[in-house]
Design a protein around this motif. Structure first.
Motif, mmCIF file in Angstrom:
data_model
loop_
_atom_site.group_PDB
_atom_site.id
_atom_site.type_symbol
_atom_site.label_atom_id
_atom_site.label_comp_id
_atom_site.label_asym_id
_atom_site.label_seq_id
_atom_site.Cartn_x
_atom_site.Cartn_y
_atom_site.Cartn_z
ATOM 1 N N MET A 269 1.294 -1.001 0.162
ATOM 2 C CA MET A 269 0.175 -0.247 0.016
ATOM 3 C C MET A 269 0.881 1.125 0.158
ATOM 4 O O MET A 269 0.713 2.454 -0.824
ATOM 5 C CB MET A 269 -1.347 -0.255 1.732
ATOM 6 C CG MET A 269 -2.180 1.243 1.286
ATOM 7 S SD MET A 269 -3.311 1.198 -0.175
ATOM 8 C CE MET A 269 -4.316 2.308 0.226
ATOM 9 N N ARG B 145 3.806 8.933 4.171
ATOM 10 C CA ARG B 145 4.270 7.739 3.275
ATOM 11 C C ARG B 145 6.390 7.882 4.321
ATOM 12 O O ARG B 145 6.044 6.939 5.152
ATOM 13 C CB ARG B 145 5.357 7.759 2.239
ATOM 14 C CG ARG B 145 6.144 6.476 2.258
ATOM 15 C CD ARG B 145 5.749 5.451 2.030
ATOM 16 N NE ARG B 145 6.420 5.008 1.118
ATOM 17 C CZ ARG B 145 6.797 3.096 1.509
ATOM 18 N NH1 ARG B 145 6.476 2.994 2.827
ATOM 19 N NH2 ARG B 145 7.997 2.243 1.186
ATOM 20 N N ASN C 190 3.688 1.696 -1.249
ATOM 21 C CA ASN C 190 4.306 2.284 -3.134
ATOM 22 C C ASN C 190 3.475 2.088 -3.358
ATOM 23 O O ASN C 190 3.818 3.019 -4.483
ATOM 24 C CB ASN C 190 4.664 0.504 -3.229
ATOM 25 C CG ASN C 190 6.287 -0.264 -2.324
ATOM 26 O OD1 ASN C 190 6.607 0.966 -1.892
ATOM 27 N ND2 ASN C 190 6.163 -0.912 -2.580
ATOM 28 N N LEU C 191 2.532 2.007 -3.390
ATOM 29 C CA LEU C 191 1.268 1.929 -4.097
ATOM 30 C C LEU C 191 1.009 4.314 -4.230
ATOM 31 O O LEU C 191 1.651 4.808 -4.286
ATOM 32 C CB LEU C 191 -0.231 1.622 -4.049
ATOM 33 C CG LEU C 191 -1.539 2.811 -4.691
ATOM 34 C CD1 LEU C 191 -1.032 1.911 -6.625
ATOM 35 C CD2 LEU C 191 -2.538 1.896 -4.222
ATOM 36 N N LEU C 192 1.059 4.299 -2.105
ATOM 37 C CA LEU C 192 0.720 6.296 -2.239
ATOM 38 C C LEU C 192 1.924 7.208 -2.909
ATOM 39 O O LEU C 192 2.381 7.701 -4.018
ATOM 40 C CB LEU C 192 0.789 6.243 -0.770
ATOM 41 C CG LEU C 192 -0.397 5.559 -0.147
ATOM 42 C CD1 LEU C 192 -0.497 5.995 1.265
ATOM 43 C CD2 LEU C 192 -1.600 6.240 -0.530
ATOM 44 N N TYR C 193 2.909 6.012 -2.652
ATOM 45 C CA TYR C 193 4.402 6.565 -3.399
ATOM 46 C C TYR C 193 4.224 7.218 -4.532
ATOM 47 O O TYR C 193 4.716 8.336 -5.022
ATOM 48 C CB TYR C 193 5.841 5.522 -3.112
ATOM 49 C CG TYR C 193 6.799 6.716 -3.504
ATOM 50 C CD1 TYR C 193 7.207 7.640 -2.696
ATOM 51 C CD2 TYR C 193 7.722 6.503 -4.492
ATOM 52 C CE1 TYR C 193 8.951 8.412 -2.728
ATOM 53 C CE2 TYR C 193 8.751 6.789 -4.654
ATOM 54 C CZ TYR C 193 9.466 7.816 -4.362
ATOM 55 O OH TYR C 193 10.759 8.719 -3.992
ATOM 56 N N ILE C 194 3.913 5.945 -5.858
ATOM 57 C CA ILE C 194 3.861 5.820 -7.096
ATOM 58 C C ILE C 194 2.543 7.190 -7.449
ATOM 59 O O ILE C 194 3.168 7.832 -8.684
ATOM 60 C CB ILE C 194 3.350 4.593 -7.298
ATOM 61 C CG1 ILE C 194 4.791 3.337 -7.186
ATOM 62 C CG2 ILE C 194 2.920 4.562 -8.890
ATOM 63 C CD1 ILE C 194 4.403 2.392 -7.872
ATOM 64 N N ILE C 195 1.283 7.187 -6.717
ATOM 65 C CA ILE C 195 0.508 8.243 -6.852
ATOM 66 C C ILE C 195 1.104 9.201 -6.799
ATOM 67 O O ILE C 195 0.962 10.404 -7.156
ATOM 68 C CB ILE C 195 -0.539 8.221 -6.332
ATOM 69 C CG1 ILE C 195 -1.322 6.259 -6.467
ATOM 70 C CG2 ILE C 195 -1.347 9.154 -6.328
ATOM 71 C CD1 ILE C 195 -2.351 6.743 -5.708
#
Length: 49
Positions: A1, A45, A3-8
Motif C-alpha cells: 500500500m 509515507r 508503494n502505491l501511495l509513493y507512485i501516485i
C-alpha cells in the motif's frame, strides 16, 4: 500500500511539472492542488515509515 501511495505522489508531481511548465495560466490552480496532495502523500509515507 505504501508503494502505491509513493507512485501516485510521483505521478502527481510529474503532472504538476507538466502543467506548470506547459500550461501555466490554463490549469494553474488545479495543478497546485495536485501538488499539495502529492506533498501530503509523501509526508504521510515518511511519517508511517
Amino acid at each position: 500500500m505504501g508503494n502505491l501511495l509513493y507512485i501516485i505522489a510521483v505521478i502527481l508531481v510529474i503532472f504538476w511539472l507538466i502543467g506548470f511548465l506547459g500550461f501555466p495560466d490554463a490549469v494553474g490552480g488545479l495543478i497546485h492542488i495536485l501538488l499539495v496532495i502529492a506533498v501530503i502523500m509523501v509526508l504521510l509515507r515518511l511519517i508511517r515509515g
